[in-house]
Design a protein around this motif. Sequence first.
Motif, PDB file in Angstrom:
ATOM      1  N   ILE A   1     -32.422  55.470  19.554  1.00 58.37           N
ATOM      2  CA  ILE A   1     -31.140  55.068  18.991  1.00 58.37           C
ATOM      3  C   ILE A   1     -30.149  54.863  20.131  1.00 58.37           C
ATOM      4  N   PHE A   2     -29.547  53.687  20.197  1.00 56.49           N
ATOM      5  CA  PHE A   2     -28.420  53.456  21.101  1.00 56.49           C
ATOM      6  C   PHE A   2     -27.150  53.648  20.269  1.00 56.49           C
ATOM      7  N   ALA A   3     -26.562  54.832  20.362  1.00 58.07           N
ATOM      8  CA  ALA A   3     -25.452  55.204  19.483  1.00 58.07           C
ATOM      9  C   ALA A   3     -24.116  54.984  20.181  1.00 58.07           C
ATOM     10  N   PRO A   4     -23.273  54.108  19.648  1.00 58.65           N
ATOM     11  CA  PRO A   4     -21.959  53.893  20.267  1.00 58.65           C
ATOM     12  C   PRO A   4     -21.056  55.118  20.124  1.00 58.65           C
ATOM     13  N   SER A   5     -20.260  55.360  21.137  1.00 57.78           N
ATOM     14  CA  SER A   5     -19.297  56.455  21.102  1.00 57.78           C
ATOM     15  C   SER A   5     -18.189  56.156  20.096  1.00 57.78           C
ATOM     16  N   ASN A   6     -17.400  57.163  19.782  1.00 60.11           N
ATOM     17  CA  ASN A   6     -16.248  56.947  18.907  1.00 60.11           C
ATOM     18  C   ASN A   6     -15.295  55.915  19.509  1.00 60.11           C
ATOM     19  N   ALA A   7     -15.097  55.989  20.822  1.00 60.84           N
ATOM     20  CA  ALA A   7     -14.200  55.029  21.479  1.00 60.84           C
ATOM     21  C   ALA A   7     -14.728  53.598  21.360  1.00 60.84           C
ATOM     22  N   ALA A   8     -16.045  53.435  21.350  1.00 64.97           N
ATOM     23  CA  ALA A   8     -16.640  52.100  21.206  1.00 64.97           C
ATOM     24  C   ALA A   8     -16.326  51.516  19.840  1.00 64.97           C
TER      25      ALA A   8
ATOM     26  N   ALA B   1     -32.924  75.325  20.897  1.00 69.93           N
ATOM     27  CA  ALA B   1     -32.606  74.851  19.548  1.00 69.93           C
ATOM     28  C   ALA B   1     -33.631  73.817  19.121  1.00 69.93           C
ATOM     29  N   LEU B   2     -34.177  74.000  17.941  1.00 73.90           N
ATOM     30  CA  LEU B   2     -35.112  73.007  17.415  1.00 73.90           C
ATOM     31  C   LEU B   2     -34.404  71.660  17.232  1.00 73.90           C
ATOM     32  N   PRO B   3     -35.060  70.567  17.567  1.00 72.14           N
ATOM     33  CA  PRO B   3     -34.478  69.247  17.297  1.00 72.14           C
ATOM     34  C   PRO B   3     -34.254  69.036  15.801  1.00 72.14           C
ATOM     35  N   VAL B   4     -33.129  68.406  15.468  1.00 76.33           N
ATOM     36  CA  VAL B   4     -32.801  68.091  14.074  1.00 76.33           C
ATOM     37  C   VAL B   4     -32.641  66.582  13.952  1.00 76.33           C
ATOM     38  N   ASN B   5     -32.268  66.121  12.762  1.00 75.90           N
ATOM     39  CA  ASN B   5     -32.282  64.678  12.530  1.00 75.90           C
ATOM     40  C   ASN B   5     -31.159  63.954  13.268  1.00 75.90           C
ATOM     41  N   VAL B   6     -31.194  62.644  13.187  1.00 69.41           N
ATOM     42  CA  VAL B   6     -30.256  61.811  13.942  1.00 69.41           C
ATOM     43  C   VAL B   6     -28.818  62.108  13.550  1.00 69.41           C
ATOM     44  N   SER B   7     -28.533  62.202  12.251  1.00 68.92           N
ATOM     45  CA  SER B   7     -27.154  62.421  11.807  1.00 68.92           C
ATOM     46  C   SER B   7     -26.605  63.744  12.311  1.00 68.92           C
ATOM     47  N   MET B   8     -27.374  64.827  12.163  1.00 64.40           N
ATOM     48  CA  MET B   8     -26.906  66.139  12.624  1.00 64.40           C
ATOM     49  C   MET B   8     -26.710  66.154  14.135  1.00 64.40           C
ATOM     50  N   THR B   9     -27.652  65.547  14.851  1.00 62.99           N
ATOM     51  CA  THR B   9     -27.561  65.508  16.313  1.00 62.99           C
ATOM     52  C   THR B   9     -26.351  64.699  16.749  1.00 62.99           C
ATOM     53  N   ALA B  10     -26.121  63.565  16.091  1.00 59.42           N
ATOM     54  CA  ALA B  10     -24.994  62.712  16.454  1.00 59.42           C
ATOM     55  C   ALA B  10     -23.661  63.395  16.169  1.00 59.42           C
ATOM     56  N   ILE B  11     -23.555  64.103  15.055  1.00 54.88           N
ATOM     57  CA  ILE B  11     -22.327  64.839  14.755  1.00 54.88           C
ATOM     58  C   ILE B  11     -22.061  65.872  15.840  1.00 54.88           C
ATOM     59  N   ASP B  12     -23.096  66.606  16.225  1.00 54.78           N
ATOM     60  CA  ASP B  12     -22.933  67.638  17.244  1.00 54.78           C
ATOM     61  C   ASP B  12     -22.491  67.041  18.577  1.00 54.78           C
ATOM     62  N   SER B  13     -22.847  65.779  18.821  1.00 53.49           N
ATOM     63  CA  SER B  13     -22.471  65.099  20.066  1.00 53.49           C
ATOM     64  C   SER B  13     -21.196  64.276  19.920  1.00 53.49           C
ATOM     65  N   ASN B  14     -20.438  64.527  18.851  1.00 47.19           N
ATOM     66  CA  ASN B  14     -19.162  63.856  18.588  1.00 47.19           C
ATOM     67  C   ASN B  14     -19.322  62.345  18.420  1.00 47.19           C
ATOM     68  N   LEU B  15     -20.442  61.939  17.847  1.00 48.88           N
ATOM     69  CA  LEU B  15     -20.661  60.526  17.520  1.00 48.88           C
ATOM     70  C   LEU B  15     -20.396  60.335  16.025  1.00 48.88           C
ATOM     71  N   THR B  16     -19.250  60.809  15.594  1.00 47.84           N
ATOM     72  CA  THR B  16     -18.949  60.862  14.167  1.00 47.84           C
ATOM     73  C   THR B  16     -18.745  59.482  13.555  1.00 47.84           C
ATOM     74  N   ALA B  17     -18.219  58.533  14.329  1.00 50.82           N
ATOM     75  CA  ALA B  17     -18.052  57.176  13.793  1.00 50.82           C
ATOM     76  C   ALA B  17     -19.407  56.526  13.524  1.00 50.82           C
ATOM     77  N   PHE B  18     -20.361  56.758  14.408  1.00 48.43           N
ATOM     78  CA  PHE B  18     -21.709  56.215  14.212  1.00 48.43           C
ATOM     79  C   PHE B  18     -22.342  56.815  12.962  1.00 48.43           C
ATOM     80  N   VAL B  19     -22.190  58.111  12.764  1.00 46.61           N
ATOM     81  CA  VAL B  19     -22.750  58.763  11.576  1.00 46.61           C
ATOM     82  C   VAL B  19     -22.092  58.227  10.317  1.00 46.61           C
TER      83      VAL B  19
END
Length: 384
Positions: free
Chosen positions: A208-215, A170-188
């Motif tokens: 990017i140090f992206a906090p988890s939803n639980a964080a 899969a081609l790399p996509v932007n931070v928001s799309m990647t974060a959504i796919d990794s269930n980092l929805t609160a960060f997005v």
Amino acid sequence: MLCFKPALTVILTLAACSKAKSIGELFSSTPELRNFTSIASMYPDFVTTLSGASNITVLAPNNKAVFNNMKIMPAGTRNNAEHIKSLLAYHVLNGTYRVGDFGNEPELLPTLLTAKKSANITAGEPQVVKASLMDDHVAVYSGLNKVSMVSRANINFAGGIVHIIDSVLALPVNVSMTAIDSNLTAFVGALASANLADTVNKLSGVTIFAPSNAAFQAIGNLVGGLSNEQLASILSYHVVLSRAFSMDFTNSQRLRTAQGGQITIRIDDGNMYANGAKVIGADIITNNGVIHVVNGVLNPNATNDEPDTGASTQAPAFPSATGSSNVPFTSGVPAPTGSGMAASFPSDTPTGTGRQPNVAASITSNVIIAAAGASLTFAAGMMV
């Protein structure tokens, strides 16, 4: 002298037989790569590049991988020549990497992908894939943290080797799309709420140090009282303006952030921490850098926060924080598609609450289509 002729004939015959195949000869003589060969042949420049190259590794999807990928592709992406050429280039590694070269520790491997849409990296740095052993087989991680397994390895050709893989990268996509796919929805959602999503997505060469939803949930009582400026300051503190993968860090290393403050990296017993937050998911490749998932929201006013390495969980870096029953910032953020989500990520499910009633429009209206389009697409008439 006559007695040497048979021996000379045998030597010349063996030399001819041992001559490595060209990449074209290898593709055409490998039925398992019929679909990949068909699409590659539609782009003569790509074939010419491979034919003239040396010291390369081609990750070639098998027929089933190409067929399965075709079924989920939007027509617009399927017919996008620039997209397909970028993805073909992403399947070629700059260097010869044999299966025996890999171990349990991940390695970042440079590819031939340079198109800015998928490789918005600092000048001179290549877009990469990650590879490591998984149950004694080589796993290759591409955009959206998608895993492809090497099913047949070390096929030699004149310019290097080919590994056949069981799914299309899969081609790399932007931070928001990647974060959504990794269930980092609160960060997005937080980025969008602070009007930073577009800015972060367009940065070149970032960590990017992206906090988890639980964080985010752990500081849920505080988010409602944050001004946009305060939220932007906190989020900018999670962004470093250079690309650094986990193997690049050293213990006690300090990183200057976009907010201006510093983050301290600590490495203890194989675990990595950013200030007091533990890295729970490393090296997720984006089109403009890399995401590391952390289990706490970093506090720019607590730069001396240190981890309790003996504890199973870390206290929030915000002293007055208490948890909330809902995950903040997630209202209107698209749910993960599951196309590249890593099993090691937290499984906290957003329940739909946040500072701003709906941030979806400020993120993107076609995340799912764009994420699906990150994989290779082929002409339907050539599929088996």
